[in-house]
Design a protein around this motif. Structure first.
Motif, PDB file in Angstrom:
ATOM      1  N   ASN A 179       1.657 -32.370   9.178  1.00 52.77           N
ATOM      2  CA  ASN A 179       0.776 -33.432   9.650  1.00 52.77           C
ATOM      3  C   ASN A 179       1.455 -34.344  10.670  1.00 52.77           C
ATOM      4  OD1 ASN A 179       2.587 -34.611   7.917  1.00 52.77           O
ATOM      5  ND2 ASN A 179       1.071 -35.827   6.789  1.00 52.77           N
ATOM      6  N   GLY A 180       2.635 -33.956  11.158  1.00 52.09           N
ATOM      7  CA  GLY A 180       3.345 -34.778  12.132  1.00 52.09           C
ATOM      8  C   GLY A 180       2.771 -34.621  13.525  1.00 52.09           C
ATOM      9  N   PRO A 181       3.034 -35.600  14.399  1.00 51.16           N
ATOM     10  CA  PRO A 181       2.630 -35.458  15.803  1.00 51.16           C
ATOM     11  C   PRO A 181       3.354 -34.263  16.426  1.00 51.16           C
ATOM     12  CG  PRO A 181       4.057 -37.362  15.506  1.00 51.16           C
ATOM     13  CD  PRO A 181       3.738 -36.867  14.144  1.00 51.16           C
ATOM     14  N   VAL A 182       2.654 -33.550  17.291  1.00 52.67           N
ATOM     15  CA  VAL A 182       3.117 -32.229  17.736  1.00 52.67           C
ATOM     16  C   VAL A 182       3.916 -32.309  19.033  1.00 52.67           C
ATOM     17  CG1 VAL A 182       2.357 -29.959  18.546  1.00 52.67           C
ATOM     18  CG2 VAL A 182       1.245 -31.024  16.565  1.00 52.67           C
ATOM     19  N   LEU A 183       5.029 -31.582  19.045  1.00 53.98           N
ATOM     20  CA  LEU A 183       5.791 -31.295  20.252  1.00 53.98           C
ATOM     21  C   LEU A 183       5.705 -29.792  20.503  1.00 53.98           C
ATOM     22  CD1 LEU A 183       9.027 -33.386  19.541  1.00 53.98           C
ATOM     23  CD2 LEU A 183       6.961 -34.106  20.737  1.00 53.98           C
ATOM     24  N   LEU A 184       5.342 -29.403  21.709  1.00 52.29           N
ATOM     25  CA  LEU A 184       5.212 -27.992  22.085  1.00 52.29           C
ATOM     26  C   LEU A 184       6.261 -27.680  23.143  1.00 52.29           C
ATOM     27  CD1 LEU A 184       3.559 -25.324  21.923  1.00 52.29           C
ATOM     28  CD2 LEU A 184       2.129 -26.246  23.766  1.00 52.29           C
ATOM     29  N   PHE A 185       7.087 -26.666  22.881  1.00 50.51           N
ATOM     30  CA  PHE A 185       8.222 -26.340  23.748  1.00 50.51           C
ATOM     31  C   PHE A 185       7.979 -25.020  24.477  1.00 50.51           C
ATOM     32  CE2 PHE A 185       9.832 -29.084  20.444  1.00 50.51           C
ATOM     33  CZ  PHE A 185      10.743 -29.911  21.087  1.00 50.51           C
ATOM     34  N   GLY A 188      -4.406 -25.234  15.050  1.00 51.27           N
ATOM     35  CA  GLY A 188      -5.195 -26.431  14.789  1.00 51.27           C
ATOM     36  C   GLY A 188      -4.658 -27.682  15.455  1.00 51.27           C
ATOM     37  N   VAL A 189      -4.031 -27.530  16.616  1.00 50.23           N
ATOM     38  CA  VAL A 189      -3.443 -28.665  17.333  1.00 50.23           C
ATOM     39  C   VAL A 189      -4.387 -29.091  18.450  1.00 50.23           C
ATOM     40  CG1 VAL A 189      -1.528 -29.424  18.776  1.00 50.23           C
ATOM     41  CG2 VAL A 189      -1.105 -27.903  16.817  1.00 50.23           C
ATOM     42  N   ASP A 190      -4.748 -30.373  18.459  1.00 52.64           N
ATOM     43  CA  ASP A 190      -5.625 -30.849  19.533  1.00 52.64           C
ATOM     44  C   ASP A 190      -4.928 -31.775  20.516  1.00 52.64           C
ATOM     45  OD1 ASP A 190      -5.395 -33.115  17.990  1.00 52.64           O
ATOM     46  OD2 ASP A 190      -7.491 -33.159  17.358  1.00 52.64           O
ATOM     47  N   ARG A 191      -3.694 -32.205  20.177  1.00 52.92           N
ATOM     48  CA  ARG A 191      -2.974 -33.108  21.085  1.00 52.92           C
ATOM     49  C   ARG A 191      -1.478 -32.940  20.872  1.00 52.92           C
ATOM     50  NH1 ARG A 191      -4.395 -36.807  24.667  1.00 52.92           N
ATOM     51  NH2 ARG A 191      -3.295 -38.784  24.958  1.00 52.92           N
ATOM     52  N   ALA A 192      -0.739 -32.952  21.962  1.00 52.00           N
ATOM     53  CA  ALA A 192       0.709 -32.712  21.885  1.00 52.00           C
ATOM     54  C   ALA A 192       1.410 -33.401  23.045  1.00 52.00           C
ATOM     55  CB  ALA A 192       1.003 -31.213  21.931  1.00 52.00           C
ATOM     56  N   VAL A 193       2.725 -33.482  22.937  1.00 51.51           N
ATOM     57  CA  VAL A 193       3.596 -33.717  24.086  1.00 51.51           C
ATOM     58  C   VAL A 193       4.282 -32.390  24.363  1.00 51.51           C
ATOM     59  CG1 VAL A 193       5.726 -34.820  24.853  1.00 51.51           C
ATOM     60  CG2 VAL A 193       3.924 -36.193  23.793  1.00 51.51           C
ATOM     61  N   MET A 194       4.247 -31.932  25.607  1.00 53.97           N
ATOM     62  CA  MET A 194       4.807 -30.633  25.936  1.00 53.97           C
ATOM     63  C   MET A 194       6.119 -30.799  26.674  1.00 53.97           C
ATOM     64  SD  MET A 194       2.858 -27.292  27.458  1.00 53.97           S
ATOM     65  CE  MET A 194       3.671 -25.683  27.465  1.00 53.97           C
ATOM     66  N   VAL A 195       7.085 -29.966  26.294  1.00 55.95           N
ATOM     67  CA  VAL A 195       8.427 -29.993  26.859  1.00 55.95           C
ATOM     68  C   VAL A 195       8.730 -28.599  27.408  1.00 55.95           C
ATOM     69  CG1 VAL A 195      10.853 -30.494  26.409  1.00 55.95           C
ATOM     70  CG2 VAL A 195       9.078 -31.644  25.053  1.00 55.95           C
ATOM     71  N   GLY A 196       9.057 -28.505  28.683  1.00 52.83           N
ATOM     72  CA  GLY A 196       9.354 -27.201  29.270  1.00 52.83           C
ATOM     73  C   GLY A 196      10.548 -27.260  30.193  1.00 52.83           C
ATOM     74  N   VAL A 197      11.260 -26.139  30.295  1.00 58.65           N
ATOM     75  CA  VAL A 197      12.422 -26.051  31.172  1.00 58.65           C
ATOM     76  C   VAL A 197      12.255 -24.866  32.116  1.00 58.65           C
ATOM     77  CG1 VAL A 197      13.745 -24.712  29.462  1.00 58.65           C
ATOM     78  CG2 VAL A 197      14.949 -25.922  31.284  1.00 58.65           C
ATOM     79  N   SER A 198      12.546 -25.073  33.398  1.00 58.07           N
ATOM     80  CA  SER A 198      12.486 -24.039  34.417  1.00 58.07           C
ATOM     81  C   SER A 198      11.062 -23.475  34.509  1.00 58.07           C
ATOM     82  CB  SER A 198      13.531 -22.960  34.133  1.00 58.07           C
ATOM     83  OG  SER A 198      13.678 -22.097  35.234  1.00 58.07           O
ATOM     84  N   ILE A 199      10.858 -22.168  34.334  1.00 57.78           N
ATOM     85  CA  ILE A 199       9.487 -21.664  34.335  1.00 57.78           C
ATOM     86  C   ILE A 199       8.688 -22.307  33.210  1.00 57.78           C
ATOM     87  CG2 ILE A 199       9.989 -19.633  32.898  1.00 57.78           C
ATOM     88  CD1 ILE A 199       7.874 -18.109  34.475  1.00 57.78           C
ATOM     89  N   GLY A 200       9.362 -22.697  32.130  1.00 59.19           N
ATOM     90  CA  GLY A 200       8.669 -23.407  31.060  1.00 59.19           C
ATOM     91  C   GLY A 200       8.113 -24.745  31.515  1.00 59.19           C
ATOM     92  N   GLY A 201       8.805 -25.389  32.473  1.00 60.73           N
ATOM     93  CA  GLY A 201       8.272 -26.609  33.052  1.00 60.73           C
ATOM     94  C   GLY A 201       7.042 -26.353  33.902  1.00 60.73           C
ATOM     95  N   ALA A 223      -0.430 -35.951  25.597  1.00 62.72           N
ATOM     96  CA  ALA A 223      -0.123 -37.374  25.703  1.00 62.72           C
ATOM     97  C   ALA A 223       0.980 -37.643  26.706  1.00 62.72           C
ATOM     98  CB  ALA A 223       0.280 -37.909  24.325  1.00 62.72           C
ATOM     99  N   GLY A 224       1.827 -36.648  26.977  1.00 61.85           N
ATOM    100  CA  GLY A 224       2.930 -36.812  27.899  1.00 61.85           C
ATOM    101  C   GLY A 224       3.614 -35.484  28.141  1.00 61.85           C
TER     102      GLY A 224
END
Length: 266
Positions: A22-28, A87-100, A115-116
């Motif tokens: 139930n924590g706020p989501v970070l997507l990498f 079931g994630v509707d909101r996240a902060v996304m973190v990406g590096v290189s092509i991931g960015g 959110a950011g």
């Protein structure tokens, strides 16, 4: 938590979740020639409070390649498909290189879901088309082993090469064990991608990080990109190369926590 698999549009993707459900989501999102393990130290520092979701992009790690062609938009659809499946509707996304770039594409496809953004060692367009085509031809002809030493020089700062020889050998294995066709598909996506216009439309707070010793996406390239994003804050990390999550995870965590506080995301 543990690894799981999610099917998106007929392609099986490897996903790992850590932290409270139930924590706020970070997507990498990972770089070219790596898998989700490059975020281990960052996730270890955050998973007490945040739900950290990592995925191997198609053709990398334990994820299938699926059908061609593979584009930035395809990678973005995969990321959104994983979010929907979990079931994630909101996240902060973190990406590096092509991931960015994947983070930029994912945000562009569904801006209200984020959110950011933290964009590491990346740009809206990376490299020239002819150079990517040369790399595609090389990996298909000679394999990743032939280019591994050159790639590793770009990935890591001189101090890493000098002081962390065992780790360097491990990441060399990660690179060379990447499926050649998965690597080539990602190169083709990079060859064809240009998010310059869409970068100017990013409206959420954004931290853009670059290692001062990055030989792949240099500070000149990354800082110029950051200047085109209206909401971006640029951070340059001394003695760090292309993969700050490996070389300077504590610093990445510090800047990420500042972003999370700014956007009230946990």
């Amino acid at each position: 938590m543990a690894s799981t698999f999610v099917e998106v549009d007929g392609c099986v993707l490897h996903v790992r979740e850590d932290g409270p459900k139930n924590g706020p989501v970070l997507l990498f999102s990972n770089s070219l020639g790596t898998d989700l393990r490059i975020w281990d130290a960052v996730v270890d520092a955050l998973s007490d409070r945040w739900r950290c979701i990592r995925m191997d992009k198609r053709g990398h790690g334990l994820s299938a390649l699926g059908s061609a062609p593979v584009t930035l938009e395809r990678y973005a659809a995969d990321a959104l498909g994983v979010m929907d499946a979990l079931g994630v509707d909101r996240a902060v996304m973190v990406g590096v290189s092509i991931g960015g770039l994947i983070a930029q594409a994912t945000y562009a496809a569904r801006p209200d879901a984020f959110a950011g953004l933290m964009l590491c060692d990346t740009a809206a367009k990376i490299g020239a088309a002819d150079l990517w085509q040369q790399r595609i031809d090389m990996v298909r002809t000679d394999g990743l082993e032939a280019m591994a030493d050159t790639v590793l020089q770009r990935w890591f700062a001189p101090a890493f090469h000098r002081d962390r020889a065992v780790d360097l050998g491990g990441y060399r294995q990660m690179l060379t064990r990447t499926p050649a066709e998965g690597y080539a598909a990602a190169c083709a996506a990079l060859r064809d991608a240009d998010y310059t216009a869409k970068a100017a439309a990013i409206a959420v707070p954004c931290v853009v990080i670059c290692g001062a010793e990055d030989g792949a996406t240099t500070p000149e390239v990354v800082s110029a990109f950051a200047a085109t994003v209206p909401t971006a804050r640029y951070v340059e990390l001394p003695d760090v190369g292309h993969l700050p999550s490996i070389e300077a995870p504590d610093t990445v965590v510090s800047h990420l926590k500042a972003l999370l506080k700014e956007v009230n995301h946990g």
